[in-house]
Design a protein around this motif. Structure first.
Motif, mmCIF file in Angstrom:
data_model
loop_
_atom_site.group_PDB
_atom_site.id
_atom_site.type_symbol
_atom_site.label_atom_id
_atom_site.label_comp_id
_atom_site.label_asym_id
_atom_site.label_seq_id
_atom_site.Cartn_x
_atom_site.Cartn_y
_atom_site.Cartn_z
ATOM 1 N N ASP A 1 -20.213 57.830 10.137
ATOM 2 C CA ASP A 1 -20.827 57.278 10.863
ATOM 3 C C ASP A 1 -20.819 55.837 10.117
ATOM 4 O OD1 ASP A 1 -19.675 59.161 13.397
ATOM 5 O OD2 ASP A 1 -21.542 60.004 13.055
ATOM 6 N N TYR A 2 -21.989 55.960 9.192
ATOM 7 C CA TYR A 2 -22.376 54.402 9.089
ATOM 8 C C TYR A 2 -20.809 53.366 8.720
ATOM 9 C CZ TYR A 2 -24.534 52.230 5.182
ATOM 10 O OH TYR A 2 -24.781 50.767 4.737
ATOM 11 N N ILE A 3 -19.567 54.245 8.243
ATOM 12 C CA ILE A 3 -18.716 53.117 8.087
ATOM 13 C C ILE A 3 -18.658 52.260 9.265
ATOM 14 C CG2 ILE A 3 -16.737 53.391 7.575
ATOM 15 C CD1 ILE A 3 -17.090 55.203 5.517
ATOM 16 N N ILE A 4 -18.457 53.297 10.130
ATOM 17 C CA ILE A 4 -18.044 52.917 11.468
ATOM 18 C C ILE A 4 -19.012 51.962 11.719
ATOM 19 C CG2 ILE A 4 -17.948 53.235 14.015
ATOM 20 C CD1 ILE A 4 -16.280 55.306 13.108
ATOM 21 N N ASN A 5 -20.608 51.940 12.032
ATOM 22 C CA ASN A 5 -21.393 51.184 12.320
ATOM 23 C C ASN A 5 -21.602 50.004 11.544
ATOM 24 O OD1 ASN A 5 -21.886 52.624 14.790
ATOM 25 N ND2 ASN A 5 -23.038 54.279 13.540
ATOM 26 N N THR A 6 -21.324 49.869 10.611
ATOM 27 C CA THR A 6 -21.458 49.107 9.578
ATOM 28 C C THR A 6 -20.256 48.557 9.237
ATOM 29 O OG1 THR A 6 -23.546 50.833 8.196
ATOM 30 C CG2 THR A 6 -22.654 48.469 7.129
ATOM 31 N N HIS A 7 -19.431 48.785 8.481
ATOM 32 C CA HIS A 7 -18.919 48.161 8.006
ATOM 33 C C HIS A 7 -17.484 47.685 9.246
ATOM 34 C CE1 HIS A 7 -19.995 48.076 4.429
ATOM 35 N NE2 HIS A 7 -20.443 49.121 3.764
ATOM 36 N N HIS A 8 -17.727 48.507 9.673
ATOM 37 C CA HIS A 8 -15.950 48.338 10.408
ATOM 38 C C HIS A 8 -16.578 47.405 11.462
ATOM 39 C CE1 HIS A 8 -13.550 52.235 10.656
ATOM 40 N NE2 HIS A 8 -14.084 51.279 9.037
ATOM 41 N N ASN A 9 -18.604 47.709 12.917
ATOM 42 C CA ASN A 9 -18.806 46.728 13.304
ATOM 43 C C ASN A 9 -19.046 45.505 12.981
ATOM 44 O OD1 ASN A 9 -18.505 48.716 15.224
ATOM 45 N ND2 ASN A 9 -20.738 48.851 15.170
ATOM 46 N N TYR A 10 -18.701 45.428 10.944
ATOM 47 C CA TYR A 10 -19.063 44.052 10.840
ATOM 48 C C TYR A 10 -17.923 43.197 10.615
ATOM 49 C CZ TYR A 10 -18.649 40.697 6.921
ATOM 50 O OH TYR A 10 -18.340 39.590 6.177
ATOM 51 N N VAL A 11 -16.429 44.006 10.491
ATOM 52 C CA VAL A 11 -15.023 43.660 10.320
ATOM 53 C C VAL A 11 -14.871 42.956 11.826
ATOM 54 C CG1 VAL A 11 -12.683 43.824 10.256
ATOM 55 C CG2 VAL A 11 -14.421 45.509 8.614
ATOM 56 N N ARG A 12 -15.381 43.219 13.105
ATOM 57 C CA ARG A 12 -15.314 43.358 13.695
ATOM 58 C C ARG A 12 -15.323 42.098 14.737
ATOM 59 N NH1 ARG A 12 -14.401 49.481 15.320
ATOM 60 N NH2 ARG A 12 -12.291 49.777 16.108
ATOM 61 N N PHE B 1 -11.017 60.260 10.937
ATOM 62 C CA PHE B 1 -12.714 60.257 10.932
ATOM 63 C C PHE B 1 -12.702 61.767 11.655
ATOM 64 C CE2 PHE B 1 -14.518 56.199 9.072
ATOM 65 C CZ PHE B 1 -13.534 56.181 8.132
ATOM 66 N N PRO B 2 -12.227 61.830 13.141
ATOM 67 C CA PRO B 2 -12.701 62.618 13.383
ATOM 68 C C PRO B 2 -12.226 63.788 13.416
ATOM 69 C CG PRO B 2 -12.153 60.813 15.132
ATOM 70 C CD PRO B 2 -11.416 60.614 13.783
ATOM 71 N N TYR B 3 -11.397 65.028 12.812
ATOM 72 C CA TYR B 3 -11.098 65.033 11.639
ATOM 73 C C TYR B 3 -11.491 65.806 10.729
ATOM 74 C CZ TYR B 3 -7.873 68.968 9.208
ATOM 75 O OH TYR B 3 -8.012 69.976 8.407
ATOM 76 N N ILE B 4 -11.432 64.811 10.302
ATOM 77 C CA ILE B 4 -13.336 64.887 8.637
ATOM 78 C C ILE B 4 -14.679 65.637 9.605
ATOM 79 C CG2 ILE B 4 -14.538 64.115 7.032
ATOM 80 C CD1 ILE B 4 -12.668 61.620 6.674
ATOM 81 N N LYS B 5 -14.853 65.466 10.515
ATOM 82 C CA LYS B 5 -16.152 65.424 11.226
ATOM 83 C C LYS B 5 -15.855 66.832 11.736
ATOM 84 C CE LYS B 5 -18.510 62.035 13.287
ATOM 85 N NZ LYS B 5 -19.113 61.154 14.897
ATOM 86 N N GLU B 6 -14.660 67.497 12.536
ATOM 87 C CA GLU B 6 -14.476 68.535 12.643
ATOM 88 C C GLU B 6 -14.520 69.664 11.389
ATOM 89 O OE1 GLU B 6 -10.636 68.855 14.596
ATOM 90 O OE2 GLU B 6 -11.165 67.337 16.944
ATOM 91 N N MET B 7 -13.927 69.224 10.064
ATOM 92 C CA MET B 7 -13.975 69.868 9.064
ATOM 93 C C MET B 7 -15.801 70.146 9.189
ATOM 94 S SD MET B 7 -11.035 68.700 6.784
ATOM 95 C CE MET B 7 -11.816 67.463 5.681
ATOM 96 N N VAL B 8 -16.211 69.256 8.968
ATOM 97 C CA VAL B 8 -17.545 69.069 8.553
ATOM 98 C C VAL B 8 -18.633 70.093 9.779
ATOM 99 C CG1 VAL B 8 -20.108 68.486 8.578
ATOM 100 C CG2 VAL B 8 -18.047 66.900 7.420
ATOM 101 N N LEU B 9 -18.331 70.065 10.660
ATOM 102 C CA LEU B 9 -18.647 70.889 11.012
ATOM 103 C C LEU B 9 -18.238 72.513 11.261
ATOM 104 C CD1 LEU B 9 -20.565 70.887 14.094
ATOM 105 C CD2 LEU B 9 -18.291 71.281 15.974
ATOM 106 N N ALA B 10 -16.762 71.998 11.083
ATOM 107 C CA ALA B 10 -16.440 73.914 10.234
ATOM 108 C C ALA B 10 -17.202 75.402 9.859
ATOM 109 C CB ALA B 10 -14.657 73.228 10.688
ATOM 110 N N LYS B 11 -17.578 73.706 9.041
ATOM 111 C CA LYS B 11 -18.318 74.665 7.754
ATOM 112 C C LYS B 11 -19.310 74.419 7.679
ATOM 113 C CE LYS B 11 -18.718 74.977 3.022
ATOM 114 N NZ LYS B 11 -17.363 75.981 1.789
ATOM 115 N N LYS B 12 -19.590 73.894 8.567
ATOM 116 C CA LYS B 12 -21.552 74.494 9.107
ATOM 117 C C LYS B 12 -21.960 75.586 10.081
ATOM 118 C CE LYS B 12 -23.580 69.423 8.301
ATOM 119 N NZ LYS B 12 -24.015 68.398 9.138
#
Length: 315
Positions: free
Chosen positions: A155-166, A216-227
């Protein structure tokens, strides 16, 4: 015993990588071989890294333009030289040292310090001395991305760096074209700068979409599954290393393009006859490059390796 040479130019394309992997797997620790190819085998490097990890030495013996020869050696178990990316991942302040010496710590972060210094003709002892000076200074806790949860980092990468690039692409596209039109006659390199940035803009726009919609959605799914203790959903791309390899290759392409712009502009050196737009263009391009370095560093050197390790916990 002399190092054997594997000429992959005589192999069918579908057999090249399997043959190389078979040869690598047959090596004993400390042994090596050389592949002979008619193009840069960089995709093989990323595949080896994804499937075998940091278990090999990769050294260019001949680097084009007609033939490429790469020595591939097998490291002993537990033997591993720290990569530039790992050094920066542990302490981001060291990025400034690498930047000073012109060493790529993000897109080229998987290389070791000795490998890069040897290739670029840099005195490794000078670099190591400056890195030691950084170690002796106190570090701010806010720079330690290693402690961040992976879903938060996405989320940080999207909100900070992806948004900056766009936000930056439309402005930089417009002003680079404008400056090229006005000053291109006396500074023809500006026409090339505008052309190269147009390619960067197109490539990065697609790249961000792939990260946000697939990886990124898959990485977040992994984190949720782990928790939650839930099983990991089946991914359409197989292992997470597959899209990561593609993302890293695209990162390297963007990094090479920005390096070309830096070379074309003589490290963003503004000439005496530059107008305000000319000066703003160079300032924004350098800012864009700096942001991309931190952006790619967080992904290549922290997020991606941790995502690969997290996936292994479900097997």
């Amino acid at each position: 015993m002399s190092t054997s040479i594997l000429d992959v130019t005589i192999l069918e394309p579908r057999l090249k990588h399997p043959t190389i992997f078979e040869k690598f797997d047959s090596l004993n620790p400390g042994e090596d071989f050389i592949i002979h190819n008619d193009h840069d085998p960089k995709p093989l490097y990323y595949q080896l890294l994804a499937e075998r990890g940091q278990t090999f030495v990769w050294e260019y013996v001949e680097n084009g333009p007609e033939w490429w020869k790469v020595r591939i050696g097998k490291l002993a178990e537990g033997e591993k030289e720290t990569t530039i990316g790992e050094l920066v991942a542990k302490d981001y302040r060291k990025a400034q040292v690498f930047k000073k010496f012109g060493i790529d710590f993000c897109c080229g972060g998987k290389k070791t310090l000795s490998e890069v210094c040897n290739k670029k003709g840099i005195d490794i002892h000078r670099v190591e001395d400056e890195l030691k000076n950084v170690d002796q200074q106190s570090q701010r806790t806010g720079d330690n991305y290693q402690n961040w949860e992976l879903d938060f980092m996405c989320d940080y990468i999207i909100n900070t760096h992806h948004n900056y690039v766009r936000e930056s692409i439309p402005f930089l596209s417009e002003i680079s074209q404008k400056v090229a039109r006005v000053h291109g006659e006396h500074h023809p390199e500006l026409v090339k700068v505008a052309e190269v940035f147009a390619g960067i803009a197109a490539d990065l726009s697609m790249h961000l979409m792939k990260e946000e919609n697939i990886l990124f959605p898959y990485i977040k799914e992994m984190v949720l599954a782990k928790k939650t203790g839930m099983p990991l959903p089946q991914a359409q791309f197989g292992q997470v290393a597959n899209p990561i390899t593609v993302m890293e290759q695209e990162h390297e392409g963007a990094g090479e393009d920005l390096s070309e712009i830096r070379e074309l502009t003589n490290n963003y050196d503004v000439p005496a006859d530059a107008c305000t737009s000319y000066r703003i263009l160079f300032k924004k391009l350098e800012e864009f490059e700096d942001d991309l370095h931190q952006h790619v560093h967080m992904e290549n050197n922290i997020l991606f390796p941790k995502a690969i390790e997290l996936e292994k916990q479900f097997k």
